[in-house]
Design an enzyme around this catalytic site. Structure first.
Site, PDB file in Angstrom:
ATOM      1  CB  SER A 167      12.394 -24.127  27.236  1.00  0.00           C
ATOM      2  OG  SER A 167      12.959 -22.888  26.959  1.00  0.00           O
ATOM      3  CE  LYS A 223       6.056 -23.118  25.252  1.00  0.00           C
ATOM      4  NZ  LYS A 223       7.383 -23.758  25.143  1.00  0.00           N
ATOM      5  CB  THR A 224       7.284 -17.859  20.905  1.00  0.00           C
ATOM      6  OG1 THR A 224       7.154 -18.000  22.319  1.00  0.00           O
ATOM      7  CG2 THR A 224       7.142 -16.395  20.539  1.00  0.00           C
ATOM      8  CG  HIS A 280       4.814 -24.516  29.201  1.00  0.00           C
ATOM      9  ND1 HIS A 280       6.008 -25.188  29.030  1.00  0.00           N
ATOM     10  CD2 HIS A 280       5.099 -23.212  28.948  1.00  0.00           C
ATOM     11  CE1 HIS A 280       6.953 -24.326  28.701  1.00  0.00           C
ATOM     12  NE2 HIS A 280       6.431 -23.127  28.637  1.00  0.00           N
ATOM     13  CE  LYS A 304       7.303 -20.998  31.690  1.00  0.00           C
ATOM     14  NZ  LYS A 304       7.455 -20.205  30.472  1.00  0.00           N
ATOM     15  CG  ASP A 356       5.391 -19.614  27.617  1.00  0.00           C
ATOM     16  OD1 ASP A 356       5.911 -20.541  26.966  1.00  0.00           O
ATOM     17  OD2 ASP A 356       5.678 -19.391  28.796  1.00  0.00           O
ATOM     18  NE  ARG A 394      11.904 -20.884  33.345  1.00  0.00           N
ATOM     19  CZ  ARG A 394      11.894 -22.196  33.314  1.00  0.00           C
ATOM     20  NH1 ARG A 394      11.956 -22.894  34.431  1.00  0.00           N
ATOM     21  NH2 ARG A 394      11.819 -22.829  32.159  1.00  0.00           N
ATOM     22  NE  ARG A 433      13.943 -17.287  26.377  1.00  0.00           N
ATOM     23  CZ  ARG A 433      12.994 -18.205  26.220  1.00  0.00           C
ATOM     24  NH1 ARG A 433      11.806 -17.883  25.731  1.00  0.00           N
ATOM     25  NH2 ARG A 433      13.228 -19.457  26.535  1.00  0.00           N
TER      26      ARG A 433
HETATM   27  N1  LIG Z   1      11.415 -26.141  12.364  1.00  0.00           N
HETATM   28  C1  LIG Z   1      11.352 -25.292  13.370  1.00  0.00           C
HETATM   29  N2  LIG Z   1      10.197 -25.112  14.067  1.00  0.00           N
HETATM   30  C2  LIG Z   1      10.135 -24.276  15.114  1.00  0.00           C
HETATM   31  N3  LIG Z   1      11.170 -23.515  15.549  1.00  0.00           N
HETATM   32  C3  LIG Z   1      12.340 -23.618  14.886  1.00  0.00           C
HETATM   33  C4  LIG Z   1      12.475 -24.502  13.778  1.00  0.00           C
HETATM   34  N4  LIG Z   1      13.736 -24.408  13.339  1.00  0.00           N
HETATM   35  C5  LIG Z   1      14.359 -23.507  14.117  1.00  0.00           C
HETATM   36  N5  LIG Z   1      13.533 -23.011  15.058  1.00  0.00           N
HETATM   37  C6  LIG Z   1      13.926 -22.037  16.120  1.00  0.00           C
HETATM   38  O1  LIG Z   1      13.675 -22.617  17.396  1.00  0.00           O
HETATM   39  C7  LIG Z   1      13.352 -21.624  18.343  1.00  0.00           C
HETATM   40  C8  LIG Z   1      12.017 -21.883  19.006  1.00  0.00           C
HETATM   41  O2  LIG Z   1      11.870 -20.970  20.079  1.00  0.00           O
HETATM   42  P1  LIG Z   1      10.500 -20.449  20.690  1.00  0.00           P
HETATM   43  O3  LIG Z   1      10.697 -19.083  21.236  1.00  0.00           O
HETATM   44  O4  LIG Z   1       9.389 -20.618  19.727  1.00  0.00           O
HETATM   45  O5  LIG Z   1      10.394 -21.480  21.906  1.00  0.00           O
HETATM   46  P2  LIG Z   1       9.212 -21.701  22.911  1.00  0.00           P
HETATM   47  O6  LIG Z   1       8.615 -23.032  22.672  1.00  0.00           O
HETATM   48  O7  LIG Z   1       8.306 -20.539  22.839  1.00  0.00           O
HETATM   49  O8  LIG Z   1      10.008 -21.777  24.292  1.00  0.00           O
HETATM   50  P3  LIG Z   1       9.847 -21.030  25.710  1.00  0.00           P
HETATM   51  O9  LIG Z   1       8.747 -21.717  26.438  1.00  0.00           O
HETATM   52  O10 LIG Z   1      11.155 -21.222  26.364  1.00  0.00           O
HETATM   53  O11 LIG Z   1       9.567 -19.591  25.444  1.00  0.00           O
HETATM   54  C9  LIG Z   1      13.328 -20.303  17.597  1.00  0.00           C
HETATM   55  O12 LIG Z   1      14.570 -19.700  17.794  1.00  0.00           O
HETATM   56  C10 LIG Z   1      13.139 -20.742  16.141  1.00  0.00           C
HETATM   57  O13 LIG Z   1      13.673 -19.832  15.229  1.00  0.00           O
HETATM   58  O1  LIG Z   2      10.745 -19.210  31.592  1.00  0.00           O
HETATM   59  C1  LIG Z   2      11.620 -18.965  30.752  1.00  0.00           C
HETATM   60  O2  LIG Z   2      12.739 -18.572  31.011  1.00  0.00           O
HETATM   61  C2  LIG Z   2      11.289 -19.105  29.321  1.00  0.00           C
HETATM   62  C3  LIG Z   2      10.184 -20.018  29.082  1.00  0.00           C
HETATM   63  O3  LIG Z   2       9.132 -19.613  28.636  1.00  0.00           O
HETATM   64  C4  LIG Z   2      10.375 -21.432  29.404  1.00  0.00           C
HETATM   65  O4  LIG Z   2      11.474 -21.826  29.820  1.00  0.00           O
HETATM   66  O5  LIG Z   2       9.411 -22.189  29.232  1.00  0.00           O
HETATM   67 CA   LIG Z   3       8.422 -18.510  24.032  1.00  0.00          CA
HETATM   68 MN   LIG Z   4       7.658 -21.182  28.294  1.00  0.00          MN
END
Ligand SMILES: Nc1ncnc2c1ncn2[C@@H]1O[C@H](COP(=O)(O)OP(=O)(O)OP(=O)(O)O)[C@@H](O)[C@H]1O
Ligand SMILES: O=C([O-])CC(=O)C(=O)O
Ligand SMILES: [Ca+2]
Ligand SMILES: [Mn+2]
Length: 661
Positions: free
Chosen positions: A361, A365-366, A343, A324, A380, A179, A445
């Site tokens: 990010s 979360k995911t 979020h 977003k 998310d 972004r 992604r």
């Molecule tokens: N101990 C841990 N706990 C959580 N995630 C981990 C850990 N170790 C490594 N990771 C890695 O960290 C990354 C977390 O990414 P995730 O997609 O869950 O982010 P998000 O919080 O959903 O962010 P976004 O809002 O950007 O989508 C993944 O690639 C996951 O494999």
């Molecule tokens: O918006 C994006 O590119 C991915 C996301 O979920 C974040 O950054 O929180």
């Molecule tokens: Ca995510």
């Molecule tokens: Mn997000």
């Protein structure tokens, strides 16, 4: 090889020839006429007719007959006309008298008789010689195509689109692979002037109404200049009382499939009765904004106009801007209805216990809300209303860097036909994805519909949360793997919104970079952070939710000397929160941050629970801890003068809940 039927070819072994190859025998029928096969002939006289048999008419692009309800009196033809008129109105120039003429269907399929519609501000005027060529042109619209149709469009017409070995659609998002928050602007008008958070620290960079219209016209003209545009009519928010209708007009099949996956997909019946959208996105991301336009500081501009309920995207094809951007809109609309937008990820146990996962990010979360033992509500974006939680979206957006089947099987398996894979690298022949490859970007992604996760909770709603888990990826390695928070501490950390990722991975080992992003999503909030914080505090208090801080980042030292917390350990910690067993544990209080940390968690080595144990250099630990505490303190200074909630008591408690240096 062996063809059967008349005029059959036999490669039977008995007839093996000189060099071991089978001898070919042809058997002719008695009457001597050679037929292709014995099956009855197809009901077609020509090849074109044969091809026309292949596809039968279907919903949702073709309306269903005999629908009950308010629209039952309208004929199919009338309904199609209304849809076209609505889309034509969306795409209309606001400065010219006519146009655009829109026709339904793929321009490549000439044989289909197009349904035409166009809006004219002065319908009683016949076009005269003064019209420009653009108003004589047709814009083909591809409405709510299915994933299969979008695959075909992408592969045929969009460079960089491929099917991977697991069936996902691999795409490139172009020059932007993340972004562009510095290019996101909001129209400042009489309403938003008072409602929104402006000024220092705010994500809302202002623009005026006129400039918005200049960019809107630029986007609409660009879209109408194309052979075809994609239109998605979809929903946001699984709470039926607070559902928002969104229309996304875009130039790429990639964008259309991404939003198909990420927004809530209407049923054919819902699509028929869709009517006028509540919010419209014009995604002209391939086309830059004009640097001579006021406020523009780069060739990218993402513009939000809340009064017009429109968003314009110029100069970036990164699809996350649409996701977003809509989230920002929800951060404005929902609090007006006393609903908190979050979020966060969200999942639910078999007994109905709900957990929220906040975090910036890449904090997990995911990853952590996708849990084989629990129902996934969403990964998310959520709303917390007086009825409980609801997911805003219809899909998930997972980081894929270093994705492994063993550690994240459900996400791995969701990357199949229909899923969009952004910016990944794959083998040119086998099309197997190399998830470790960062050649295009580190921010690879996957976007897939939520039902691709086997235990998704459909509809994506749940009761009031029992646990509120704040995730921080602390690359300094000084925050404990888990701490139990008081309400005041939860609010302190929610407002701080801390994480620390590693700066420039390629340039070798560098200092972790602390990021503070209010409400774990400062880039998306529209009101002052304390507004959301006050709502969260009131809801947590009312429903007795427990706050937790979980460090998914470094252990055993900062980035460079320590290592990332094992995902298996983080999962054990999360399991113990869900089961309620962690609430029963023995706790001790840490110095500086004053965090309550458990002495034991089932399945996690006890020594890692207090980070000081994992650092060989104790002085370095203490210095790093104090350094981080100082960063927290200076970040929080911006919030010292703001009151949270109705009385001063909570505000005082929150101010006291931070680190003591
Ligand atoms: N101990 C841990 N706990 C959580 N995630 C981990 C850990 N170790 C490594 N990771 C890695 O960290 C990354 C977390 O990414 P995730 O997609 O869950 O982010 P998000 O919080 O959903 O962010 P976004 O809002 O950007 O989508 C993944 O690639 C996951 O494999
Ligand atoms: O918006 C994006 O590119 C991915 C996301 O979920 C974040 O950054 O929180
Ligand atoms: Ca995510
Ligand atoms: Mn997000």
């Amino acid at each position: 090889m062996a063809a059967n039927g008349n005029g059959r070819v036999n490669l039977a072994n008995r007839g093996a020839g000189r060099n071991g190859l089978a001898k070919i025998q042809t058997q002719t029928r008695q009457n001597g006429i050679c037929h292709d096969d014995s099956a009855p002939p197809v009901k077609a006289q020509t090849i074109d007719e044969l091809h026309s048999l292949q596809k039968k008419k279907s919903a949702p692009t073709t309306p269903i007959n005999g629908t009950q309800g308010a629209f039952a009196a309208i004929s199919d033809e009338e309904r199609q006309k209304q849809q076209l008129q609505s889309i034509s109105a969306s795409l209309a120039s606001l400065t010219r008298e006519t146009g655009p003429k829109v026709v339904k269907g793929d321009p490549a399929r000439q044989s289909e008789t197009p349904k035409v519609s166009h809006v004219s501000h002065h319908d009683y005027f016949a076009p005269t010689i003064s019209v420009s060529d653009s108003s004589l042109k047709f814009t083909h619209i591809l409405c709510n195509l299915s994933p299969a149709e979008l695959y075909e469009q992408a592969i045929k017409y969009e460079k960089g689109s491929f099917i991977t070995s697991s069936g996902a659609l691999a795409t490139l998002s172009g020059a932007k692979t993340g972004r562009s928050p510095k290019d996101k602007r909001v129209v400042r008008d009489d309403t938003t002037e008072d409602d929104l958070w402006w000024g220092k620290g705010s994500p809302n960079i202002e623009m005026d109404e006129h400039t918005f219209m200049v960019n809107r016209e630029r986007a609409v003209d660009y879209l109408n200049s194309l052979d075809k545009v994609f239109v998605n009519d979809q929903f946001l928010n699984w709470d039926p009382e607070n559902r928002i209708k969104v229309r996304i007009v875009s130039a790429r099949a990639y964008h259309s499939l991404f939003m198909h996956n990420m927004c809530i997909r209407p049923t054919p019946e819902e699509l028929e009765n869709f009517g006028t959208p509540d919010f419209t996105i014009y995604n002209a991301g391939q086309f830059p904004c004009n640097r001579y336009t006021h406020y523009m500081t780069s060739s990218t501009s993402i513009d939000l106009n809340l009064a017009r309920r429109e968003m314009v995207i110029l100069g970036t094809q990164y699809a996350g801007e649409m996701k977003k951007g809509l989230f920002s809109v929800m951060h404005y609309l929902m609090p007006k209805r006393q609903i908190l937008s979050l979020h966060s990820g969200c999942n639910m146990g078999k007994d109905g216990d709900v957990a929220l996962f906040f975090g910036l990010s890449g904090t997990g979360k995911t990853t952590l809300s996708t849990d084989h033992n629990r129902y996934l509500v969403g990964d998310d974006e959520h709303c917390w209303s007086q009825n409980g939680v609801s997911n805003i979206e219809g899909g998930c957006y997972a980081k894929c860097i270093d994705l492994s089947r063993e550690k994240e099987p459900d996400i791995w398996n969701a990357i199949k036909f229909g899923a969009v894979l952004e910016n990944v690298v794959f083998d040119e022949h086998t099309r197997e994805v190399d998830y470790a490859d960062k050649s295009v970007t580190e921010n690879t992604r996957a976007a897939y519909p939520i039902e691709y996760i086997p235990n998704a909770k459909i509809p994506c709603v749940g009761p009031h949360p029992k646990n509120v888990i704040l995730l921080a990826c602390d690359a300094f390695g000084v925050l404990p793997p888990v701490s139990k928070l008081s309400l005041a501490q939860t609010m302190y950390h929610f407002i701080s919104g801390y994480t620390a990722l590693v700066a420039g991975t390629e340039e070798g080992v560098k200092e972790p970079q602390a990021t503070f992003s209010a409400c774990f999503g400062a880039a998306f909030i529209m009101l002052h952070p304390t507004k959301y914080a006050a709502m969260l505090a009131a809801k947590m208090q009312k429903h007795g939710a427990t706050g937790w801080l979980v460090n998914t980042g470094w252990s055993g030292g900062s980035y460079g000397s320590g290592s990332r917390m094992k995902l298996a350990y983080t999962r054990k910690i999360i399991d113990a929160i869900h089961s309620g067993s962690l609430l029963e544990a023995d706790y001790k209080k840490t110095s500086v941050f004053g965090l309550e940390i458990p002495t034991e968690v089932k399945g996690v080595p006890s020594e890692i629970l207090d980070p000081v144990n994992t650092w060989s250099d104790k002085k370095a630990y203490k210095d790093t801890l104090l350094k981080l505490a100082g960063l927290f303190k200076s970040n929080f200074e911006g919030f010292m003068t703001h009151k949270i909630g109705k009385d001063d008591k909570l505000t005082g408690e929150i101010l006291a809940a931070g680190p003591i240096v």
